[in-house]
Write an enzyme that holds these catalytic residues in place. Sequence first.
Site, PDB file in Angstrom:
ATOM      1  N   ASP A  85       0.882  -1.157   0.000  1.00  0.00           N
ATOM      2  CA  ASP A  85       0.000   0.000   0.000  1.00  0.00           C
ATOM      3  C   ASP A  85       0.925   1.214   0.000  1.00  0.00           C
ATOM      4  O   ASP A  85       2.125   1.101   0.234  1.00  0.00           O
ATOM      5  CB  ASP A  85      -0.908  -0.037   1.243  1.00  0.00           C
ATOM      6  CG  ASP A  85      -2.105   0.890   1.083  1.00  0.00           C
ATOM      7  OD1 ASP A  85      -3.097   0.694   1.787  1.00  0.00           O
ATOM      8  OD2 ASP A  85      -2.033   1.804   0.236  1.00  0.00           O
TER       9      ASP A  85
HETATM   10  C1  GLC Z   1      -4.171   4.356  -0.019  1.00  0.00           C
HETATM   11  C2  GLC Z   1      -5.088   3.213   0.228  1.00  0.00           C
HETATM   12  C3  GLC Z   1      -5.146   2.218  -0.898  1.00  0.00           C
HETATM   13  C4  GLC Z   1      -5.019   2.954  -2.224  1.00  0.00           C
HETATM   14  C5  GLC Z   1      -3.630   3.553  -2.279  1.00  0.00           C
HETATM   15  C6  GLC Z   1      -3.410   4.377  -3.565  1.00  0.00           C
HETATM   16  O1  GLC Z   1      -3.443   4.731   1.094  1.00  0.00           O
HETATM   17  O2  GLC Z   1      -4.923   2.523   1.466  1.00  0.00           O
HETATM   18  O3  GLC Z   1      -6.399   1.523  -0.796  1.00  0.00           O
HETATM   19  O4  GLC Z   1      -5.213   2.048  -3.307  1.00  0.00           O
HETATM   20  O5  GLC Z   1      -3.333   4.349  -1.157  1.00  0.00           O
HETATM   21  O6  GLC Z   1      -4.212   5.518  -3.543  1.00  0.00           O
END
Ligand code: GLC
Length: 749
Positions: free
Chosen positions: A248
């Site tokens: 993430d």
């Molecule tokens: C965020 C989220 C994830 C998302 C990623 C990109 O922090 O936790 O679900 O896909 O960043 O935006």
Amino acid sequence: MNDVVRKVRNLTTDEKLHLVIGDKLGTTADGSAVVGTTEKYVPGAAGNTFAIPRLGITSVVMADGPAGVRIDSTRKGTNRTFYCTHFPIATLLASTWNSALVHDVGHAIGDEAKEYGIDVLLAPAINIQRNPLCGRNFEYYSEDPLLAGKLGAAYINGVQEMDVGTSLKHFAVNNQETNRQNVDVRISQRALREIYLKGFEIAVKESRPWTIMSSYNRINGVYASESHDLLTTLLRREWDFDGMVMTDWYGGSDAVAQLKAGNDLLMPGRKSQYDQLQKAIAHGDLSRKALDINVGRILRLMSRTHRFQGDQYTNQVDLKAHAAIARQSAVEGMVLLKNEEKTLPMQGIQRLALFGCTSYRWIAGGIGSGNVNSAYTVSLVEGMKNAGIAVDTVLQKRYDSYIQDYYDHAAPPQGPYARFLSVALPKEMYIDKREIARLARQQDMAVITLGRLSGEFIDRSIRDFQLDSAERRLIEDVCETFHAQRKKVVVLLNIGGVIETASWKAKPDAILCTWQGGQEGGNSVVDLLTGKTTPSGKLAVTFPNNYEDELSAANFPDDAPQITFNRDKAEQISSERKNIDYVNYDEDIYVGYRYFDSFGKAVSFPFGYGLSYTTFESRGASVMQKGDVVTVSVMIQNTGLYAGKETLQLYVAAPKGQLNKPKKELKAFAKTSLLQPGQSERVTLSFDIHDLSSFDEAASAWRTEAGIYRLFIGNSSNDILSSLSLRVRSYQKKVSDILAANGQLNNLK
Ligand code: GLC
């Protein structure tokens, strides 16, 4: 030698290090509520990998999110727009219990991703809705892993039909936003395998997602993105996952441990990660062989993308056709919770009084990376007008000016994370009883909408779960006054997660949980209120009587919603804070109905519950087993006056045995096609006999104890229509003893 292997061999070490780290993190011009965006290929996308043109290595461009593609709707240098369709939130899709419908929504989102040049959609998110206060429950499916896994798989198959990848997330046990980047989830192996990993296992085996996104949190002391147990032993060796794993955004702490664990790609990418990896290669802390494995997976992913195949994308999407899919799918996931004396569908209702700010400012979805930049959101008042139903304009004008005034003066969110937050919803406007009396005389019916807005980065507070005094008074006054005129009152719940309902649900005549139905929400609600379509949604999550009834309430940050981005994980804290730095999953496997049902705790609306305008009868239930597949078959007939769909749910109760088990557990479900009055359909509900096994920690094995199992066929977890018996033989399957609660580290040596 295949092309990928050849490319890996021709890459320099420096190029390999760039490939395993995301290209860069941009921020949108206005810093809107997104975590990571890039302007490089598709403005507003969440991130992308490095390209290495000399070897024909193209970038892999990724965009959120579960309710639709999230990219900027405008771009520098052109006045054309790049809107995407805002589909219903995952919680609503889960409430359809309709795998084919969820597949079609995924297909439409995959089509938009393809035409906008997105290679991987960062969705679906199938974390368990462990507690009502999790800010991201709107993005998640259910309290039950079977429902979450099956519908997550349907979504993935739909998207990937367009040769657009998905990223099944957040793997795993990401069930709160408070301190999500560091919180240590302390949990038994059994709860992990039976509840929090089971949905991912089903989705991986039934849809083959191109990628998986590891979660931020730690599991029994180890960051998910650094856990070899999770990402290699379980995901790859036991579940046979053959795709790529990414972090993430900013997830985890140790780039070397992440690559070694099987987390191939570090998104969105930071220079410090490059420096750390370069040193590790130079000192032999990270072997070139291990690095090549990560790089190979990234290149295999790249080779599947339209961008690599040289397909041109049009930047043209059929927003009209997709809006129709959004409208219809939303209709099927709205749940009729109460309908006294057939209040609905509205008969002979020409004029309405619409109460509640949200009636006039409909909420399409949640906050954060799960939002969508769509062209519009149809409000309830617009939906009514589209259906030729008049609303009281005096009341509408009062609401419009009250709402406008509120937002004109509302202080924007403060603090370092302001861009991640949203202005709170306005308090309900006070209307004196004389005005309500006027409306009760002049209008045919009252509709009250209660709204809730939640999302990524911050959990809800208990206050948000409760109704506030203004909302209570509104329901009280409107019901009393309209009932005095023998007029009906309908309450709509435009919410992303469960709220308190028990204390007030006796007052209105009907309650429809509309969830957040995407950009066509107002039209979808009116399609149901007018009877154009019969409600067929069923709850995928329990509505408890009180928040405190939730078994996880003692182990959830109930009133300390904290946004903490301690970038430097090394930041030491003096003493660990309960539910912030660590959280004990003491409820173990007893999540949702597994708890309420097994311990006889009353709830306001149970898992699987949902009413219809018509009635159904089931008969002739039978069960047969062929090999490992058990199939229950039952005839279902529409015995009412409206065309409608019914969802049958198959729950299984095990005989008493060594392992304590929930009273019953969902093992299969099926939704009928649209049945006309009088029409019948034979429904089959199948499951694998080994799905009856539970996880025995002592033996580190899935174990089924022999005996007579009871099969319950219901249209809700608390409304069983018929039951059958099945003789089951004992079974045991040993699996790796991993992710144990003692926090051992299993990194690749
Ligand atoms: C965020 C989220 C994830 C998302 C990623 C990109 O922090 O936790 O679900 O896909 O960043 O935006």
